[in-house]
Motif scaffolding. Structure first.
Motif, PDB file in Angstrom:
ATOM      1  N   MET A  19     -44.590  -6.306 -40.248  1.00  0.00           N
ATOM      2  CA  MET A  19     -45.029  -7.609 -40.342  1.00  0.00           C
ATOM      3  C   MET A  19     -45.141  -8.418 -39.110  1.00  0.00           C
ATOM      4  SD  MET A  19     -46.477  -7.549 -43.347  1.00  0.00           S
ATOM      5  CE  MET A  19     -46.947  -9.122 -43.217  1.00  0.00           C
ATOM      6  N   ALA A  20     -44.022  -7.999 -38.312  1.00  0.00           N
ATOM      7  CA  ALA A  20     -43.718  -8.754 -36.846  1.00  0.00           C
ATOM      8  C   ALA A  20     -44.992  -8.251 -36.043  1.00  0.00           C
ATOM      9  CB  ALA A  20     -42.480  -8.493 -36.275  1.00  0.00           C
ATOM     10  N   ALA A  21     -45.809  -7.334 -36.227  1.00  0.00           N
ATOM     11  CA  ALA A  21     -46.627  -7.045 -35.117  1.00  0.00           C
ATOM     12  C   ALA A  21     -48.085  -8.087 -35.058  1.00  0.00           C
ATOM     13  CB  ALA A  21     -47.278  -5.639 -35.381  1.00  0.00           C
ATOM     14  N   SER A  22     -48.527  -8.200 -33.733  1.00  0.00           N
ATOM     15  CA  SER A  22     -49.639  -9.127 -33.865  1.00  0.00           C
ATOM     16  C   SER A  22     -51.094  -8.494 -34.528  1.00  0.00           C
ATOM     17  CB  SER A  22     -50.020  -9.576 -32.674  1.00  0.00           C
ATOM     18  OG  SER A  22     -50.005  -8.442 -31.520  1.00  0.00           O
ATOM     19  N   ASN A  23     -51.013  -7.308 -34.455  1.00  0.00           N
ATOM     20  CA  ASN A  23     -52.270  -6.521 -34.939  1.00  0.00           C
ATOM     21  C   ASN A  23     -51.910  -5.707 -36.363  1.00  0.00           C
ATOM     22  OD1 ASN A  23     -54.444  -6.951 -32.884  1.00  0.00           O
ATOM     23  ND2 ASN A  23     -52.775  -6.312 -31.465  1.00  0.00           N
ATOM     24  N   GLY A  24     -52.817  -5.314 -36.923  1.00  0.00           N
ATOM     25  CA  GLY A  24     -52.530  -4.440 -38.200  1.00  0.00           C
ATOM     26  C   GLY A  24     -51.720  -3.150 -37.627  1.00  0.00           C
ATOM     27  N   THR A  25     -50.483  -2.952 -38.092  1.00  0.00           N
ATOM     28  CA  THR A  25     -49.325  -1.724 -37.425  1.00  0.00           C
ATOM     29  C   THR A  25     -48.545  -1.278 -38.720  1.00  0.00           C
ATOM     30  OG1 THR A  25     -49.276  -2.912 -35.491  1.00  0.00           O
ATOM     31  CG2 THR A  25     -47.892  -1.069 -36.087  1.00  0.00           C
ATOM     32  N   PHE A  26     -48.816  -0.354 -38.976  1.00  0.00           N
ATOM     33  CA  PHE A  26     -48.084   0.450 -40.188  1.00  0.00           C
ATOM     34  C   PHE A  26     -47.244   1.780 -39.730  1.00  0.00           C
ATOM     35  CE2 PHE A  26     -52.014  -1.368 -41.328  1.00  0.00           C
ATOM     36  CZ  PHE A  26     -51.908  -1.793 -42.284  1.00  0.00           C
ATOM     37  N   GLN A  27     -46.101   1.672 -40.649  1.00  0.00           N
ATOM     38  CA  GLN A  27     -45.329   3.078 -40.335  1.00  0.00           C
ATOM     39  C   GLN A  27     -45.873   3.945 -41.401  1.00  0.00           C
ATOM     40  OE1 GLN A  27     -41.324   3.207 -42.069  1.00  0.00           O
ATOM     41  NE2 GLN A  27     -40.457   4.024 -39.939  1.00  0.00           N
ATOM     42  N   GLY A  28     -46.007   5.192 -40.884  1.00  0.00           N
ATOM     43  CA  GLY A  28     -46.486   6.309 -41.855  1.00  0.00           C
ATOM     44  C   GLY A  28     -45.964   7.510 -41.439  1.00  0.00           C
ATOM     45  N   ALA A  29     -46.418   8.525 -42.436  1.00  0.00           N
ATOM     46  CA  ALA A  29     -45.697   9.909 -42.396  1.00  0.00           C
ATOM     47  C   ALA A  29     -46.864  10.868 -42.295  1.00  0.00           C
ATOM     48  CB  ALA A  29     -44.885   9.982 -43.485  1.00  0.00           C
ATOM     49  N   VAL A  30     -46.704  12.059 -41.390  1.00  0.00           N
ATOM     50  CA  VAL A  30     -47.695  12.882 -41.383  1.00  0.00           C
ATOM     51  C   VAL A  30     -47.046  14.159 -41.822  1.00  0.00           C
ATOM     52  CG1 VAL A  30     -49.074  12.188 -39.769  1.00  0.00           C
ATOM     53  CG2 VAL A  30     -47.143  13.339 -38.710  1.00  0.00           C
ATOM     54  N   SER A  31     -47.814  15.089 -42.572  1.00  0.00           N
ATOM     55  CA  SER A  31     -47.137  16.240 -43.358  1.00  0.00           C
ATOM     56  C   SER A  31     -48.170  17.405 -43.090  1.00  0.00           C
ATOM     57  CB  SER A  31     -46.720  16.022 -44.783  1.00  0.00           C
ATOM     58  OG  SER A  31     -45.650  15.106 -45.015  1.00  0.00           O
ATOM     59  N   LEU A  32     -47.665  18.718 -42.871  1.00  0.00           N
ATOM     60  CA  LEU A  32     -48.749  19.786 -42.556  1.00  0.00           C
ATOM     61  C   LEU A  32     -47.839  20.817 -42.677  1.00  0.00           C
ATOM     62  CD1 LEU A  32     -51.164  20.637 -41.743  1.00  0.00           C
ATOM     63  CD2 LEU A  32     -50.473  20.685 -39.470  1.00  0.00           C
ATOM     64  N   GLU A  33     -48.065  21.636 -43.577  1.00  0.00           N
ATOM     65  CA  GLU A  33     -47.540  23.272 -43.791  1.00  0.00           C
ATOM     66  C   GLU A  33     -45.976  22.959 -43.666  1.00  0.00           C
ATOM     67  OE1 GLU A  33     -49.278  25.364 -40.525  1.00  0.00           O
ATOM     68  OE2 GLU A  33     -51.151  25.496 -41.774  1.00  0.00           O
ATOM     69  N   GLY A  34     -45.132  22.248 -44.413  1.00  0.00           N
ATOM     70  CA  GLY A  34     -43.832  22.163 -44.622  1.00  0.00           C
ATOM     71  C   GLY A  34     -43.032  21.227 -43.648  1.00  0.00           C
ATOM     72  N   GLU A  35     -44.142  20.858 -42.708  1.00  0.00           N
ATOM     73  CA  GLU A  35     -43.474  19.991 -41.811  1.00  0.00           C
ATOM     74  C   GLU A  35     -43.903  18.595 -41.763  1.00  0.00           C
ATOM     75  OE1 GLU A  35     -43.211  21.300 -37.313  1.00  0.00           O
ATOM     76  OE2 GLU A  35     -44.655  22.813 -38.015  1.00  0.00           O
ATOM     77  N   SER A  36     -42.866  17.604 -41.204  1.00  0.00           N
ATOM     78  CA  SER A  36     -43.295  16.284 -41.336  1.00  0.00           C
ATOM     79  C   SER A  36     -42.766  15.382 -40.465  1.00  0.00           C
ATOM     80  CB  SER A  36     -42.946  15.765 -42.829  1.00  0.00           C
ATOM     81  OG  SER A  36     -41.495  15.646 -42.596  1.00  0.00           O
ATOM     82  N   ALA A  37     -43.504  14.198 -40.199  1.00  0.00           N
ATOM     83  CA  ALA A  37     -42.762  13.419 -38.999  1.00  0.00           C
ATOM     84  C   ALA A  37     -43.380  11.800 -39.410  1.00  0.00           C
ATOM     85  CB  ALA A  37     -43.490  13.803 -37.601  1.00  0.00           C
ATOM     86  N   THR A  38     -42.440  11.102 -38.686  1.00  0.00           N
ATOM     87  CA  THR A  38     -42.617   9.508 -39.036  1.00  0.00           C
ATOM     88  C   THR A  38     -43.467   8.873 -37.778  1.00  0.00           C
ATOM     89  OG1 THR A  38     -40.450   9.262 -40.279  1.00  0.00           O
ATOM     90  CG2 THR A  38     -41.799   7.359 -39.587  1.00  0.00           C
ATOM     91  N   VAL A  39     -44.664   8.303 -38.167  1.00  0.00           N
ATOM     92  CA  VAL A  39     -45.595   7.738 -36.951  1.00  0.00           C
ATOM     93  C   VAL A  39     -45.534   6.208 -37.116  1.00  0.00           C
ATOM     94  CG1 VAL A  39     -46.742  10.079 -36.817  1.00  0.00           C
ATOM     95  CG2 VAL A  39     -47.377   8.449 -38.687  1.00  0.00           C
ATOM     96  N   VAL A  40     -46.279   5.875 -36.041  1.00  0.00           N
ATOM     97  CA  VAL A  40     -46.918   4.453 -36.023  1.00  0.00           C
ATOM     98  C   VAL A  40     -48.386   4.583 -36.115  1.00  0.00           C
ATOM     99  CG1 VAL A  40     -47.328   2.429 -34.698  1.00  0.00           C
ATOM    100  CG2 VAL A  40     -44.953   3.411 -34.720  1.00  0.00           C
ATOM    101  N   TYR A  41     -49.102   3.868 -36.833  1.00  0.00           N
ATOM    102  CA  TYR A  41     -50.574   3.905 -37.327  1.00  0.00           C
ATOM    103  C   TYR A  41     -51.052   2.651 -37.037  1.00  0.00           C
ATOM    104  CZ  TYR A  41     -54.979   4.240 -40.130  1.00  0.00           C
ATOM    105  OH  TYR A  41     -56.055   4.195 -40.618  1.00  0.00           O
ATOM    106  N   LYS A  42     -52.069   2.314 -36.030  1.00  0.00           N
ATOM    107  CA  LYS A  42     -52.764   1.050 -35.653  1.00  0.00           C
ATOM    108  C   LYS A  42     -54.115   1.347 -35.889  1.00  0.00           C
ATOM    109  CE  LYS A  42     -49.028  -0.219 -32.465  1.00  0.00           C
ATOM    110  NZ  LYS A  42     -48.943  -0.882 -30.986  1.00  0.00           N
ATOM    111  N   PRO A  43     -54.561   0.826 -37.158  1.00  0.00           N
ATOM    112  CA  PRO A  43     -55.964   1.048 -37.147  1.00  0.00           C
ATOM    113  C   PRO A  43     -56.953   0.125 -36.281  1.00  0.00           C
ATOM    114  CG  PRO A  43     -55.239  -0.013 -38.978  1.00  0.00           C
ATOM    115  CD  PRO A  43     -53.931   0.524 -38.368  1.00  0.00           C
TER     116      PRO A  43
END
Length: 263
Positions: A19-43
């Motif tokens: 919510m502190a970001a000036s543009n639409g900014t989201f914390q997300g997660a990507v998952s693929l074949e048992g691996e995962s990571a946390t990401v920042v997503y800015k559409p």
């Protein structure tokens, strides 16, 4: 560091909005074949229009900053790419967790009482805090931040706040939030002015020289898909200026030198 394939092909889900970001900014997660990571997503759809940057271009500039960081070999920008997501195409970047610092330790950019700049740090600006106490904006005097200062000069970063310098606690330093970069006009605003006018280390100049060569070839062609031809030319000119003077840039007299807020 994770494989870019995980960022590119992993299923992207949203965890929450920053919510502190000036543009639409989201914390997300990507998952693929048992691996995962946390990401920042800015559409791109979440970008607010700016008077001095073309609409809908901030995500591309974030990715362009990563491309330049990789070309320099400095690994200052976390793994970043452009891809589709739940809210449309945008920038996806690996989330960097900052270290929990032990008592007495500080971040890489800080505020200290005037006249009390710690050893191993450099002062940037004297000012008054919210209670009108005299303070000094400082940053660490180390090689990683020197690279970041040169990088910001190359990409013309208009918003290097202290909070955009991340310390994961393992010796690495990362810079984030590069949406307002690569403008053809001089817009460098940063908290990393501690070496202004001083000589840039020879090894960094050599890296900039290699980057300049790349900008005249394949790397330049790649960046032209992300920024304008005029902005690419300006980037090449900034490299040439650094190589000619051999010094860290000085603040512009026509543009605020420090972003606000500074953190």
């Amino acid at each position: 560091m994770i494989d870019l394939d995980l960022l590119a092909r992993g299923e992207l889900s949203l965890l929450g909005r920053l919510m502190a970001a000036s543009n639409g900014t989201f914390q997300g997660a990507v998952s693929l074949e048992g691996e995962s990571a946390t990401v920042v997503y800015k559409p791109i759809e979440g970008e607010r229009p700016l008077w001095d940057f073309p609409d809908g271009t901030l995500a591309q500039r974030e990715y362009a900053a990563y491309v330049v960081s990789e070309a320099l070999g400095w690994n200052l920008v976390p793994p970043t790419l452009l891809r589709d997501g739940p809210l449309g195409v945008g920038m996806v970047q690996l989330w960097i967790d900052e270290a929990e610092l032990p008592p007495g330790k500080t971040e890489l950019v800080d505020i200290v009482p005037q006249g009390r700049v710690p050893k191993g740090w450099v002062g940037v600006l004297d000012a008054l805090d919210g209670r009108h106490n005299p303070v000094t904006l400082v940053h660490a005097d180390n090689a990683a931040l020197q690279r970041m200062a040169v990088f910001d000069a190359v990409v013309n970063n208009a918003d290097r706040k202290g909070g955009h310098v991340l310390n994961p606690g393992d010796g690495r330093v990362f810079g984030v939030d590069h949406g307002v970069t690569f403008n053809a006009d001089d817009k460098l605003r940063t908290v990393l002015w501690g070496w202004a006018g001083e000589a840039v280390p020879d090894e960094l100049l050599e890296d900039v020289r290699k980057l300049a060569d790349g900008l005249a070839g394949q790397l330049g062609s790649e960046l032209c898909e992300l920024i304008t031809a005029i902005e690419l030319t300006a980037t090449r000119e900034r490299c040439a200026s650094i190589l000619k003077t051999g010094t860290f840039p000085l603040p512009s007299e026509d543009w605020p030198a420090i972003p606000w807020p500074a953190f």
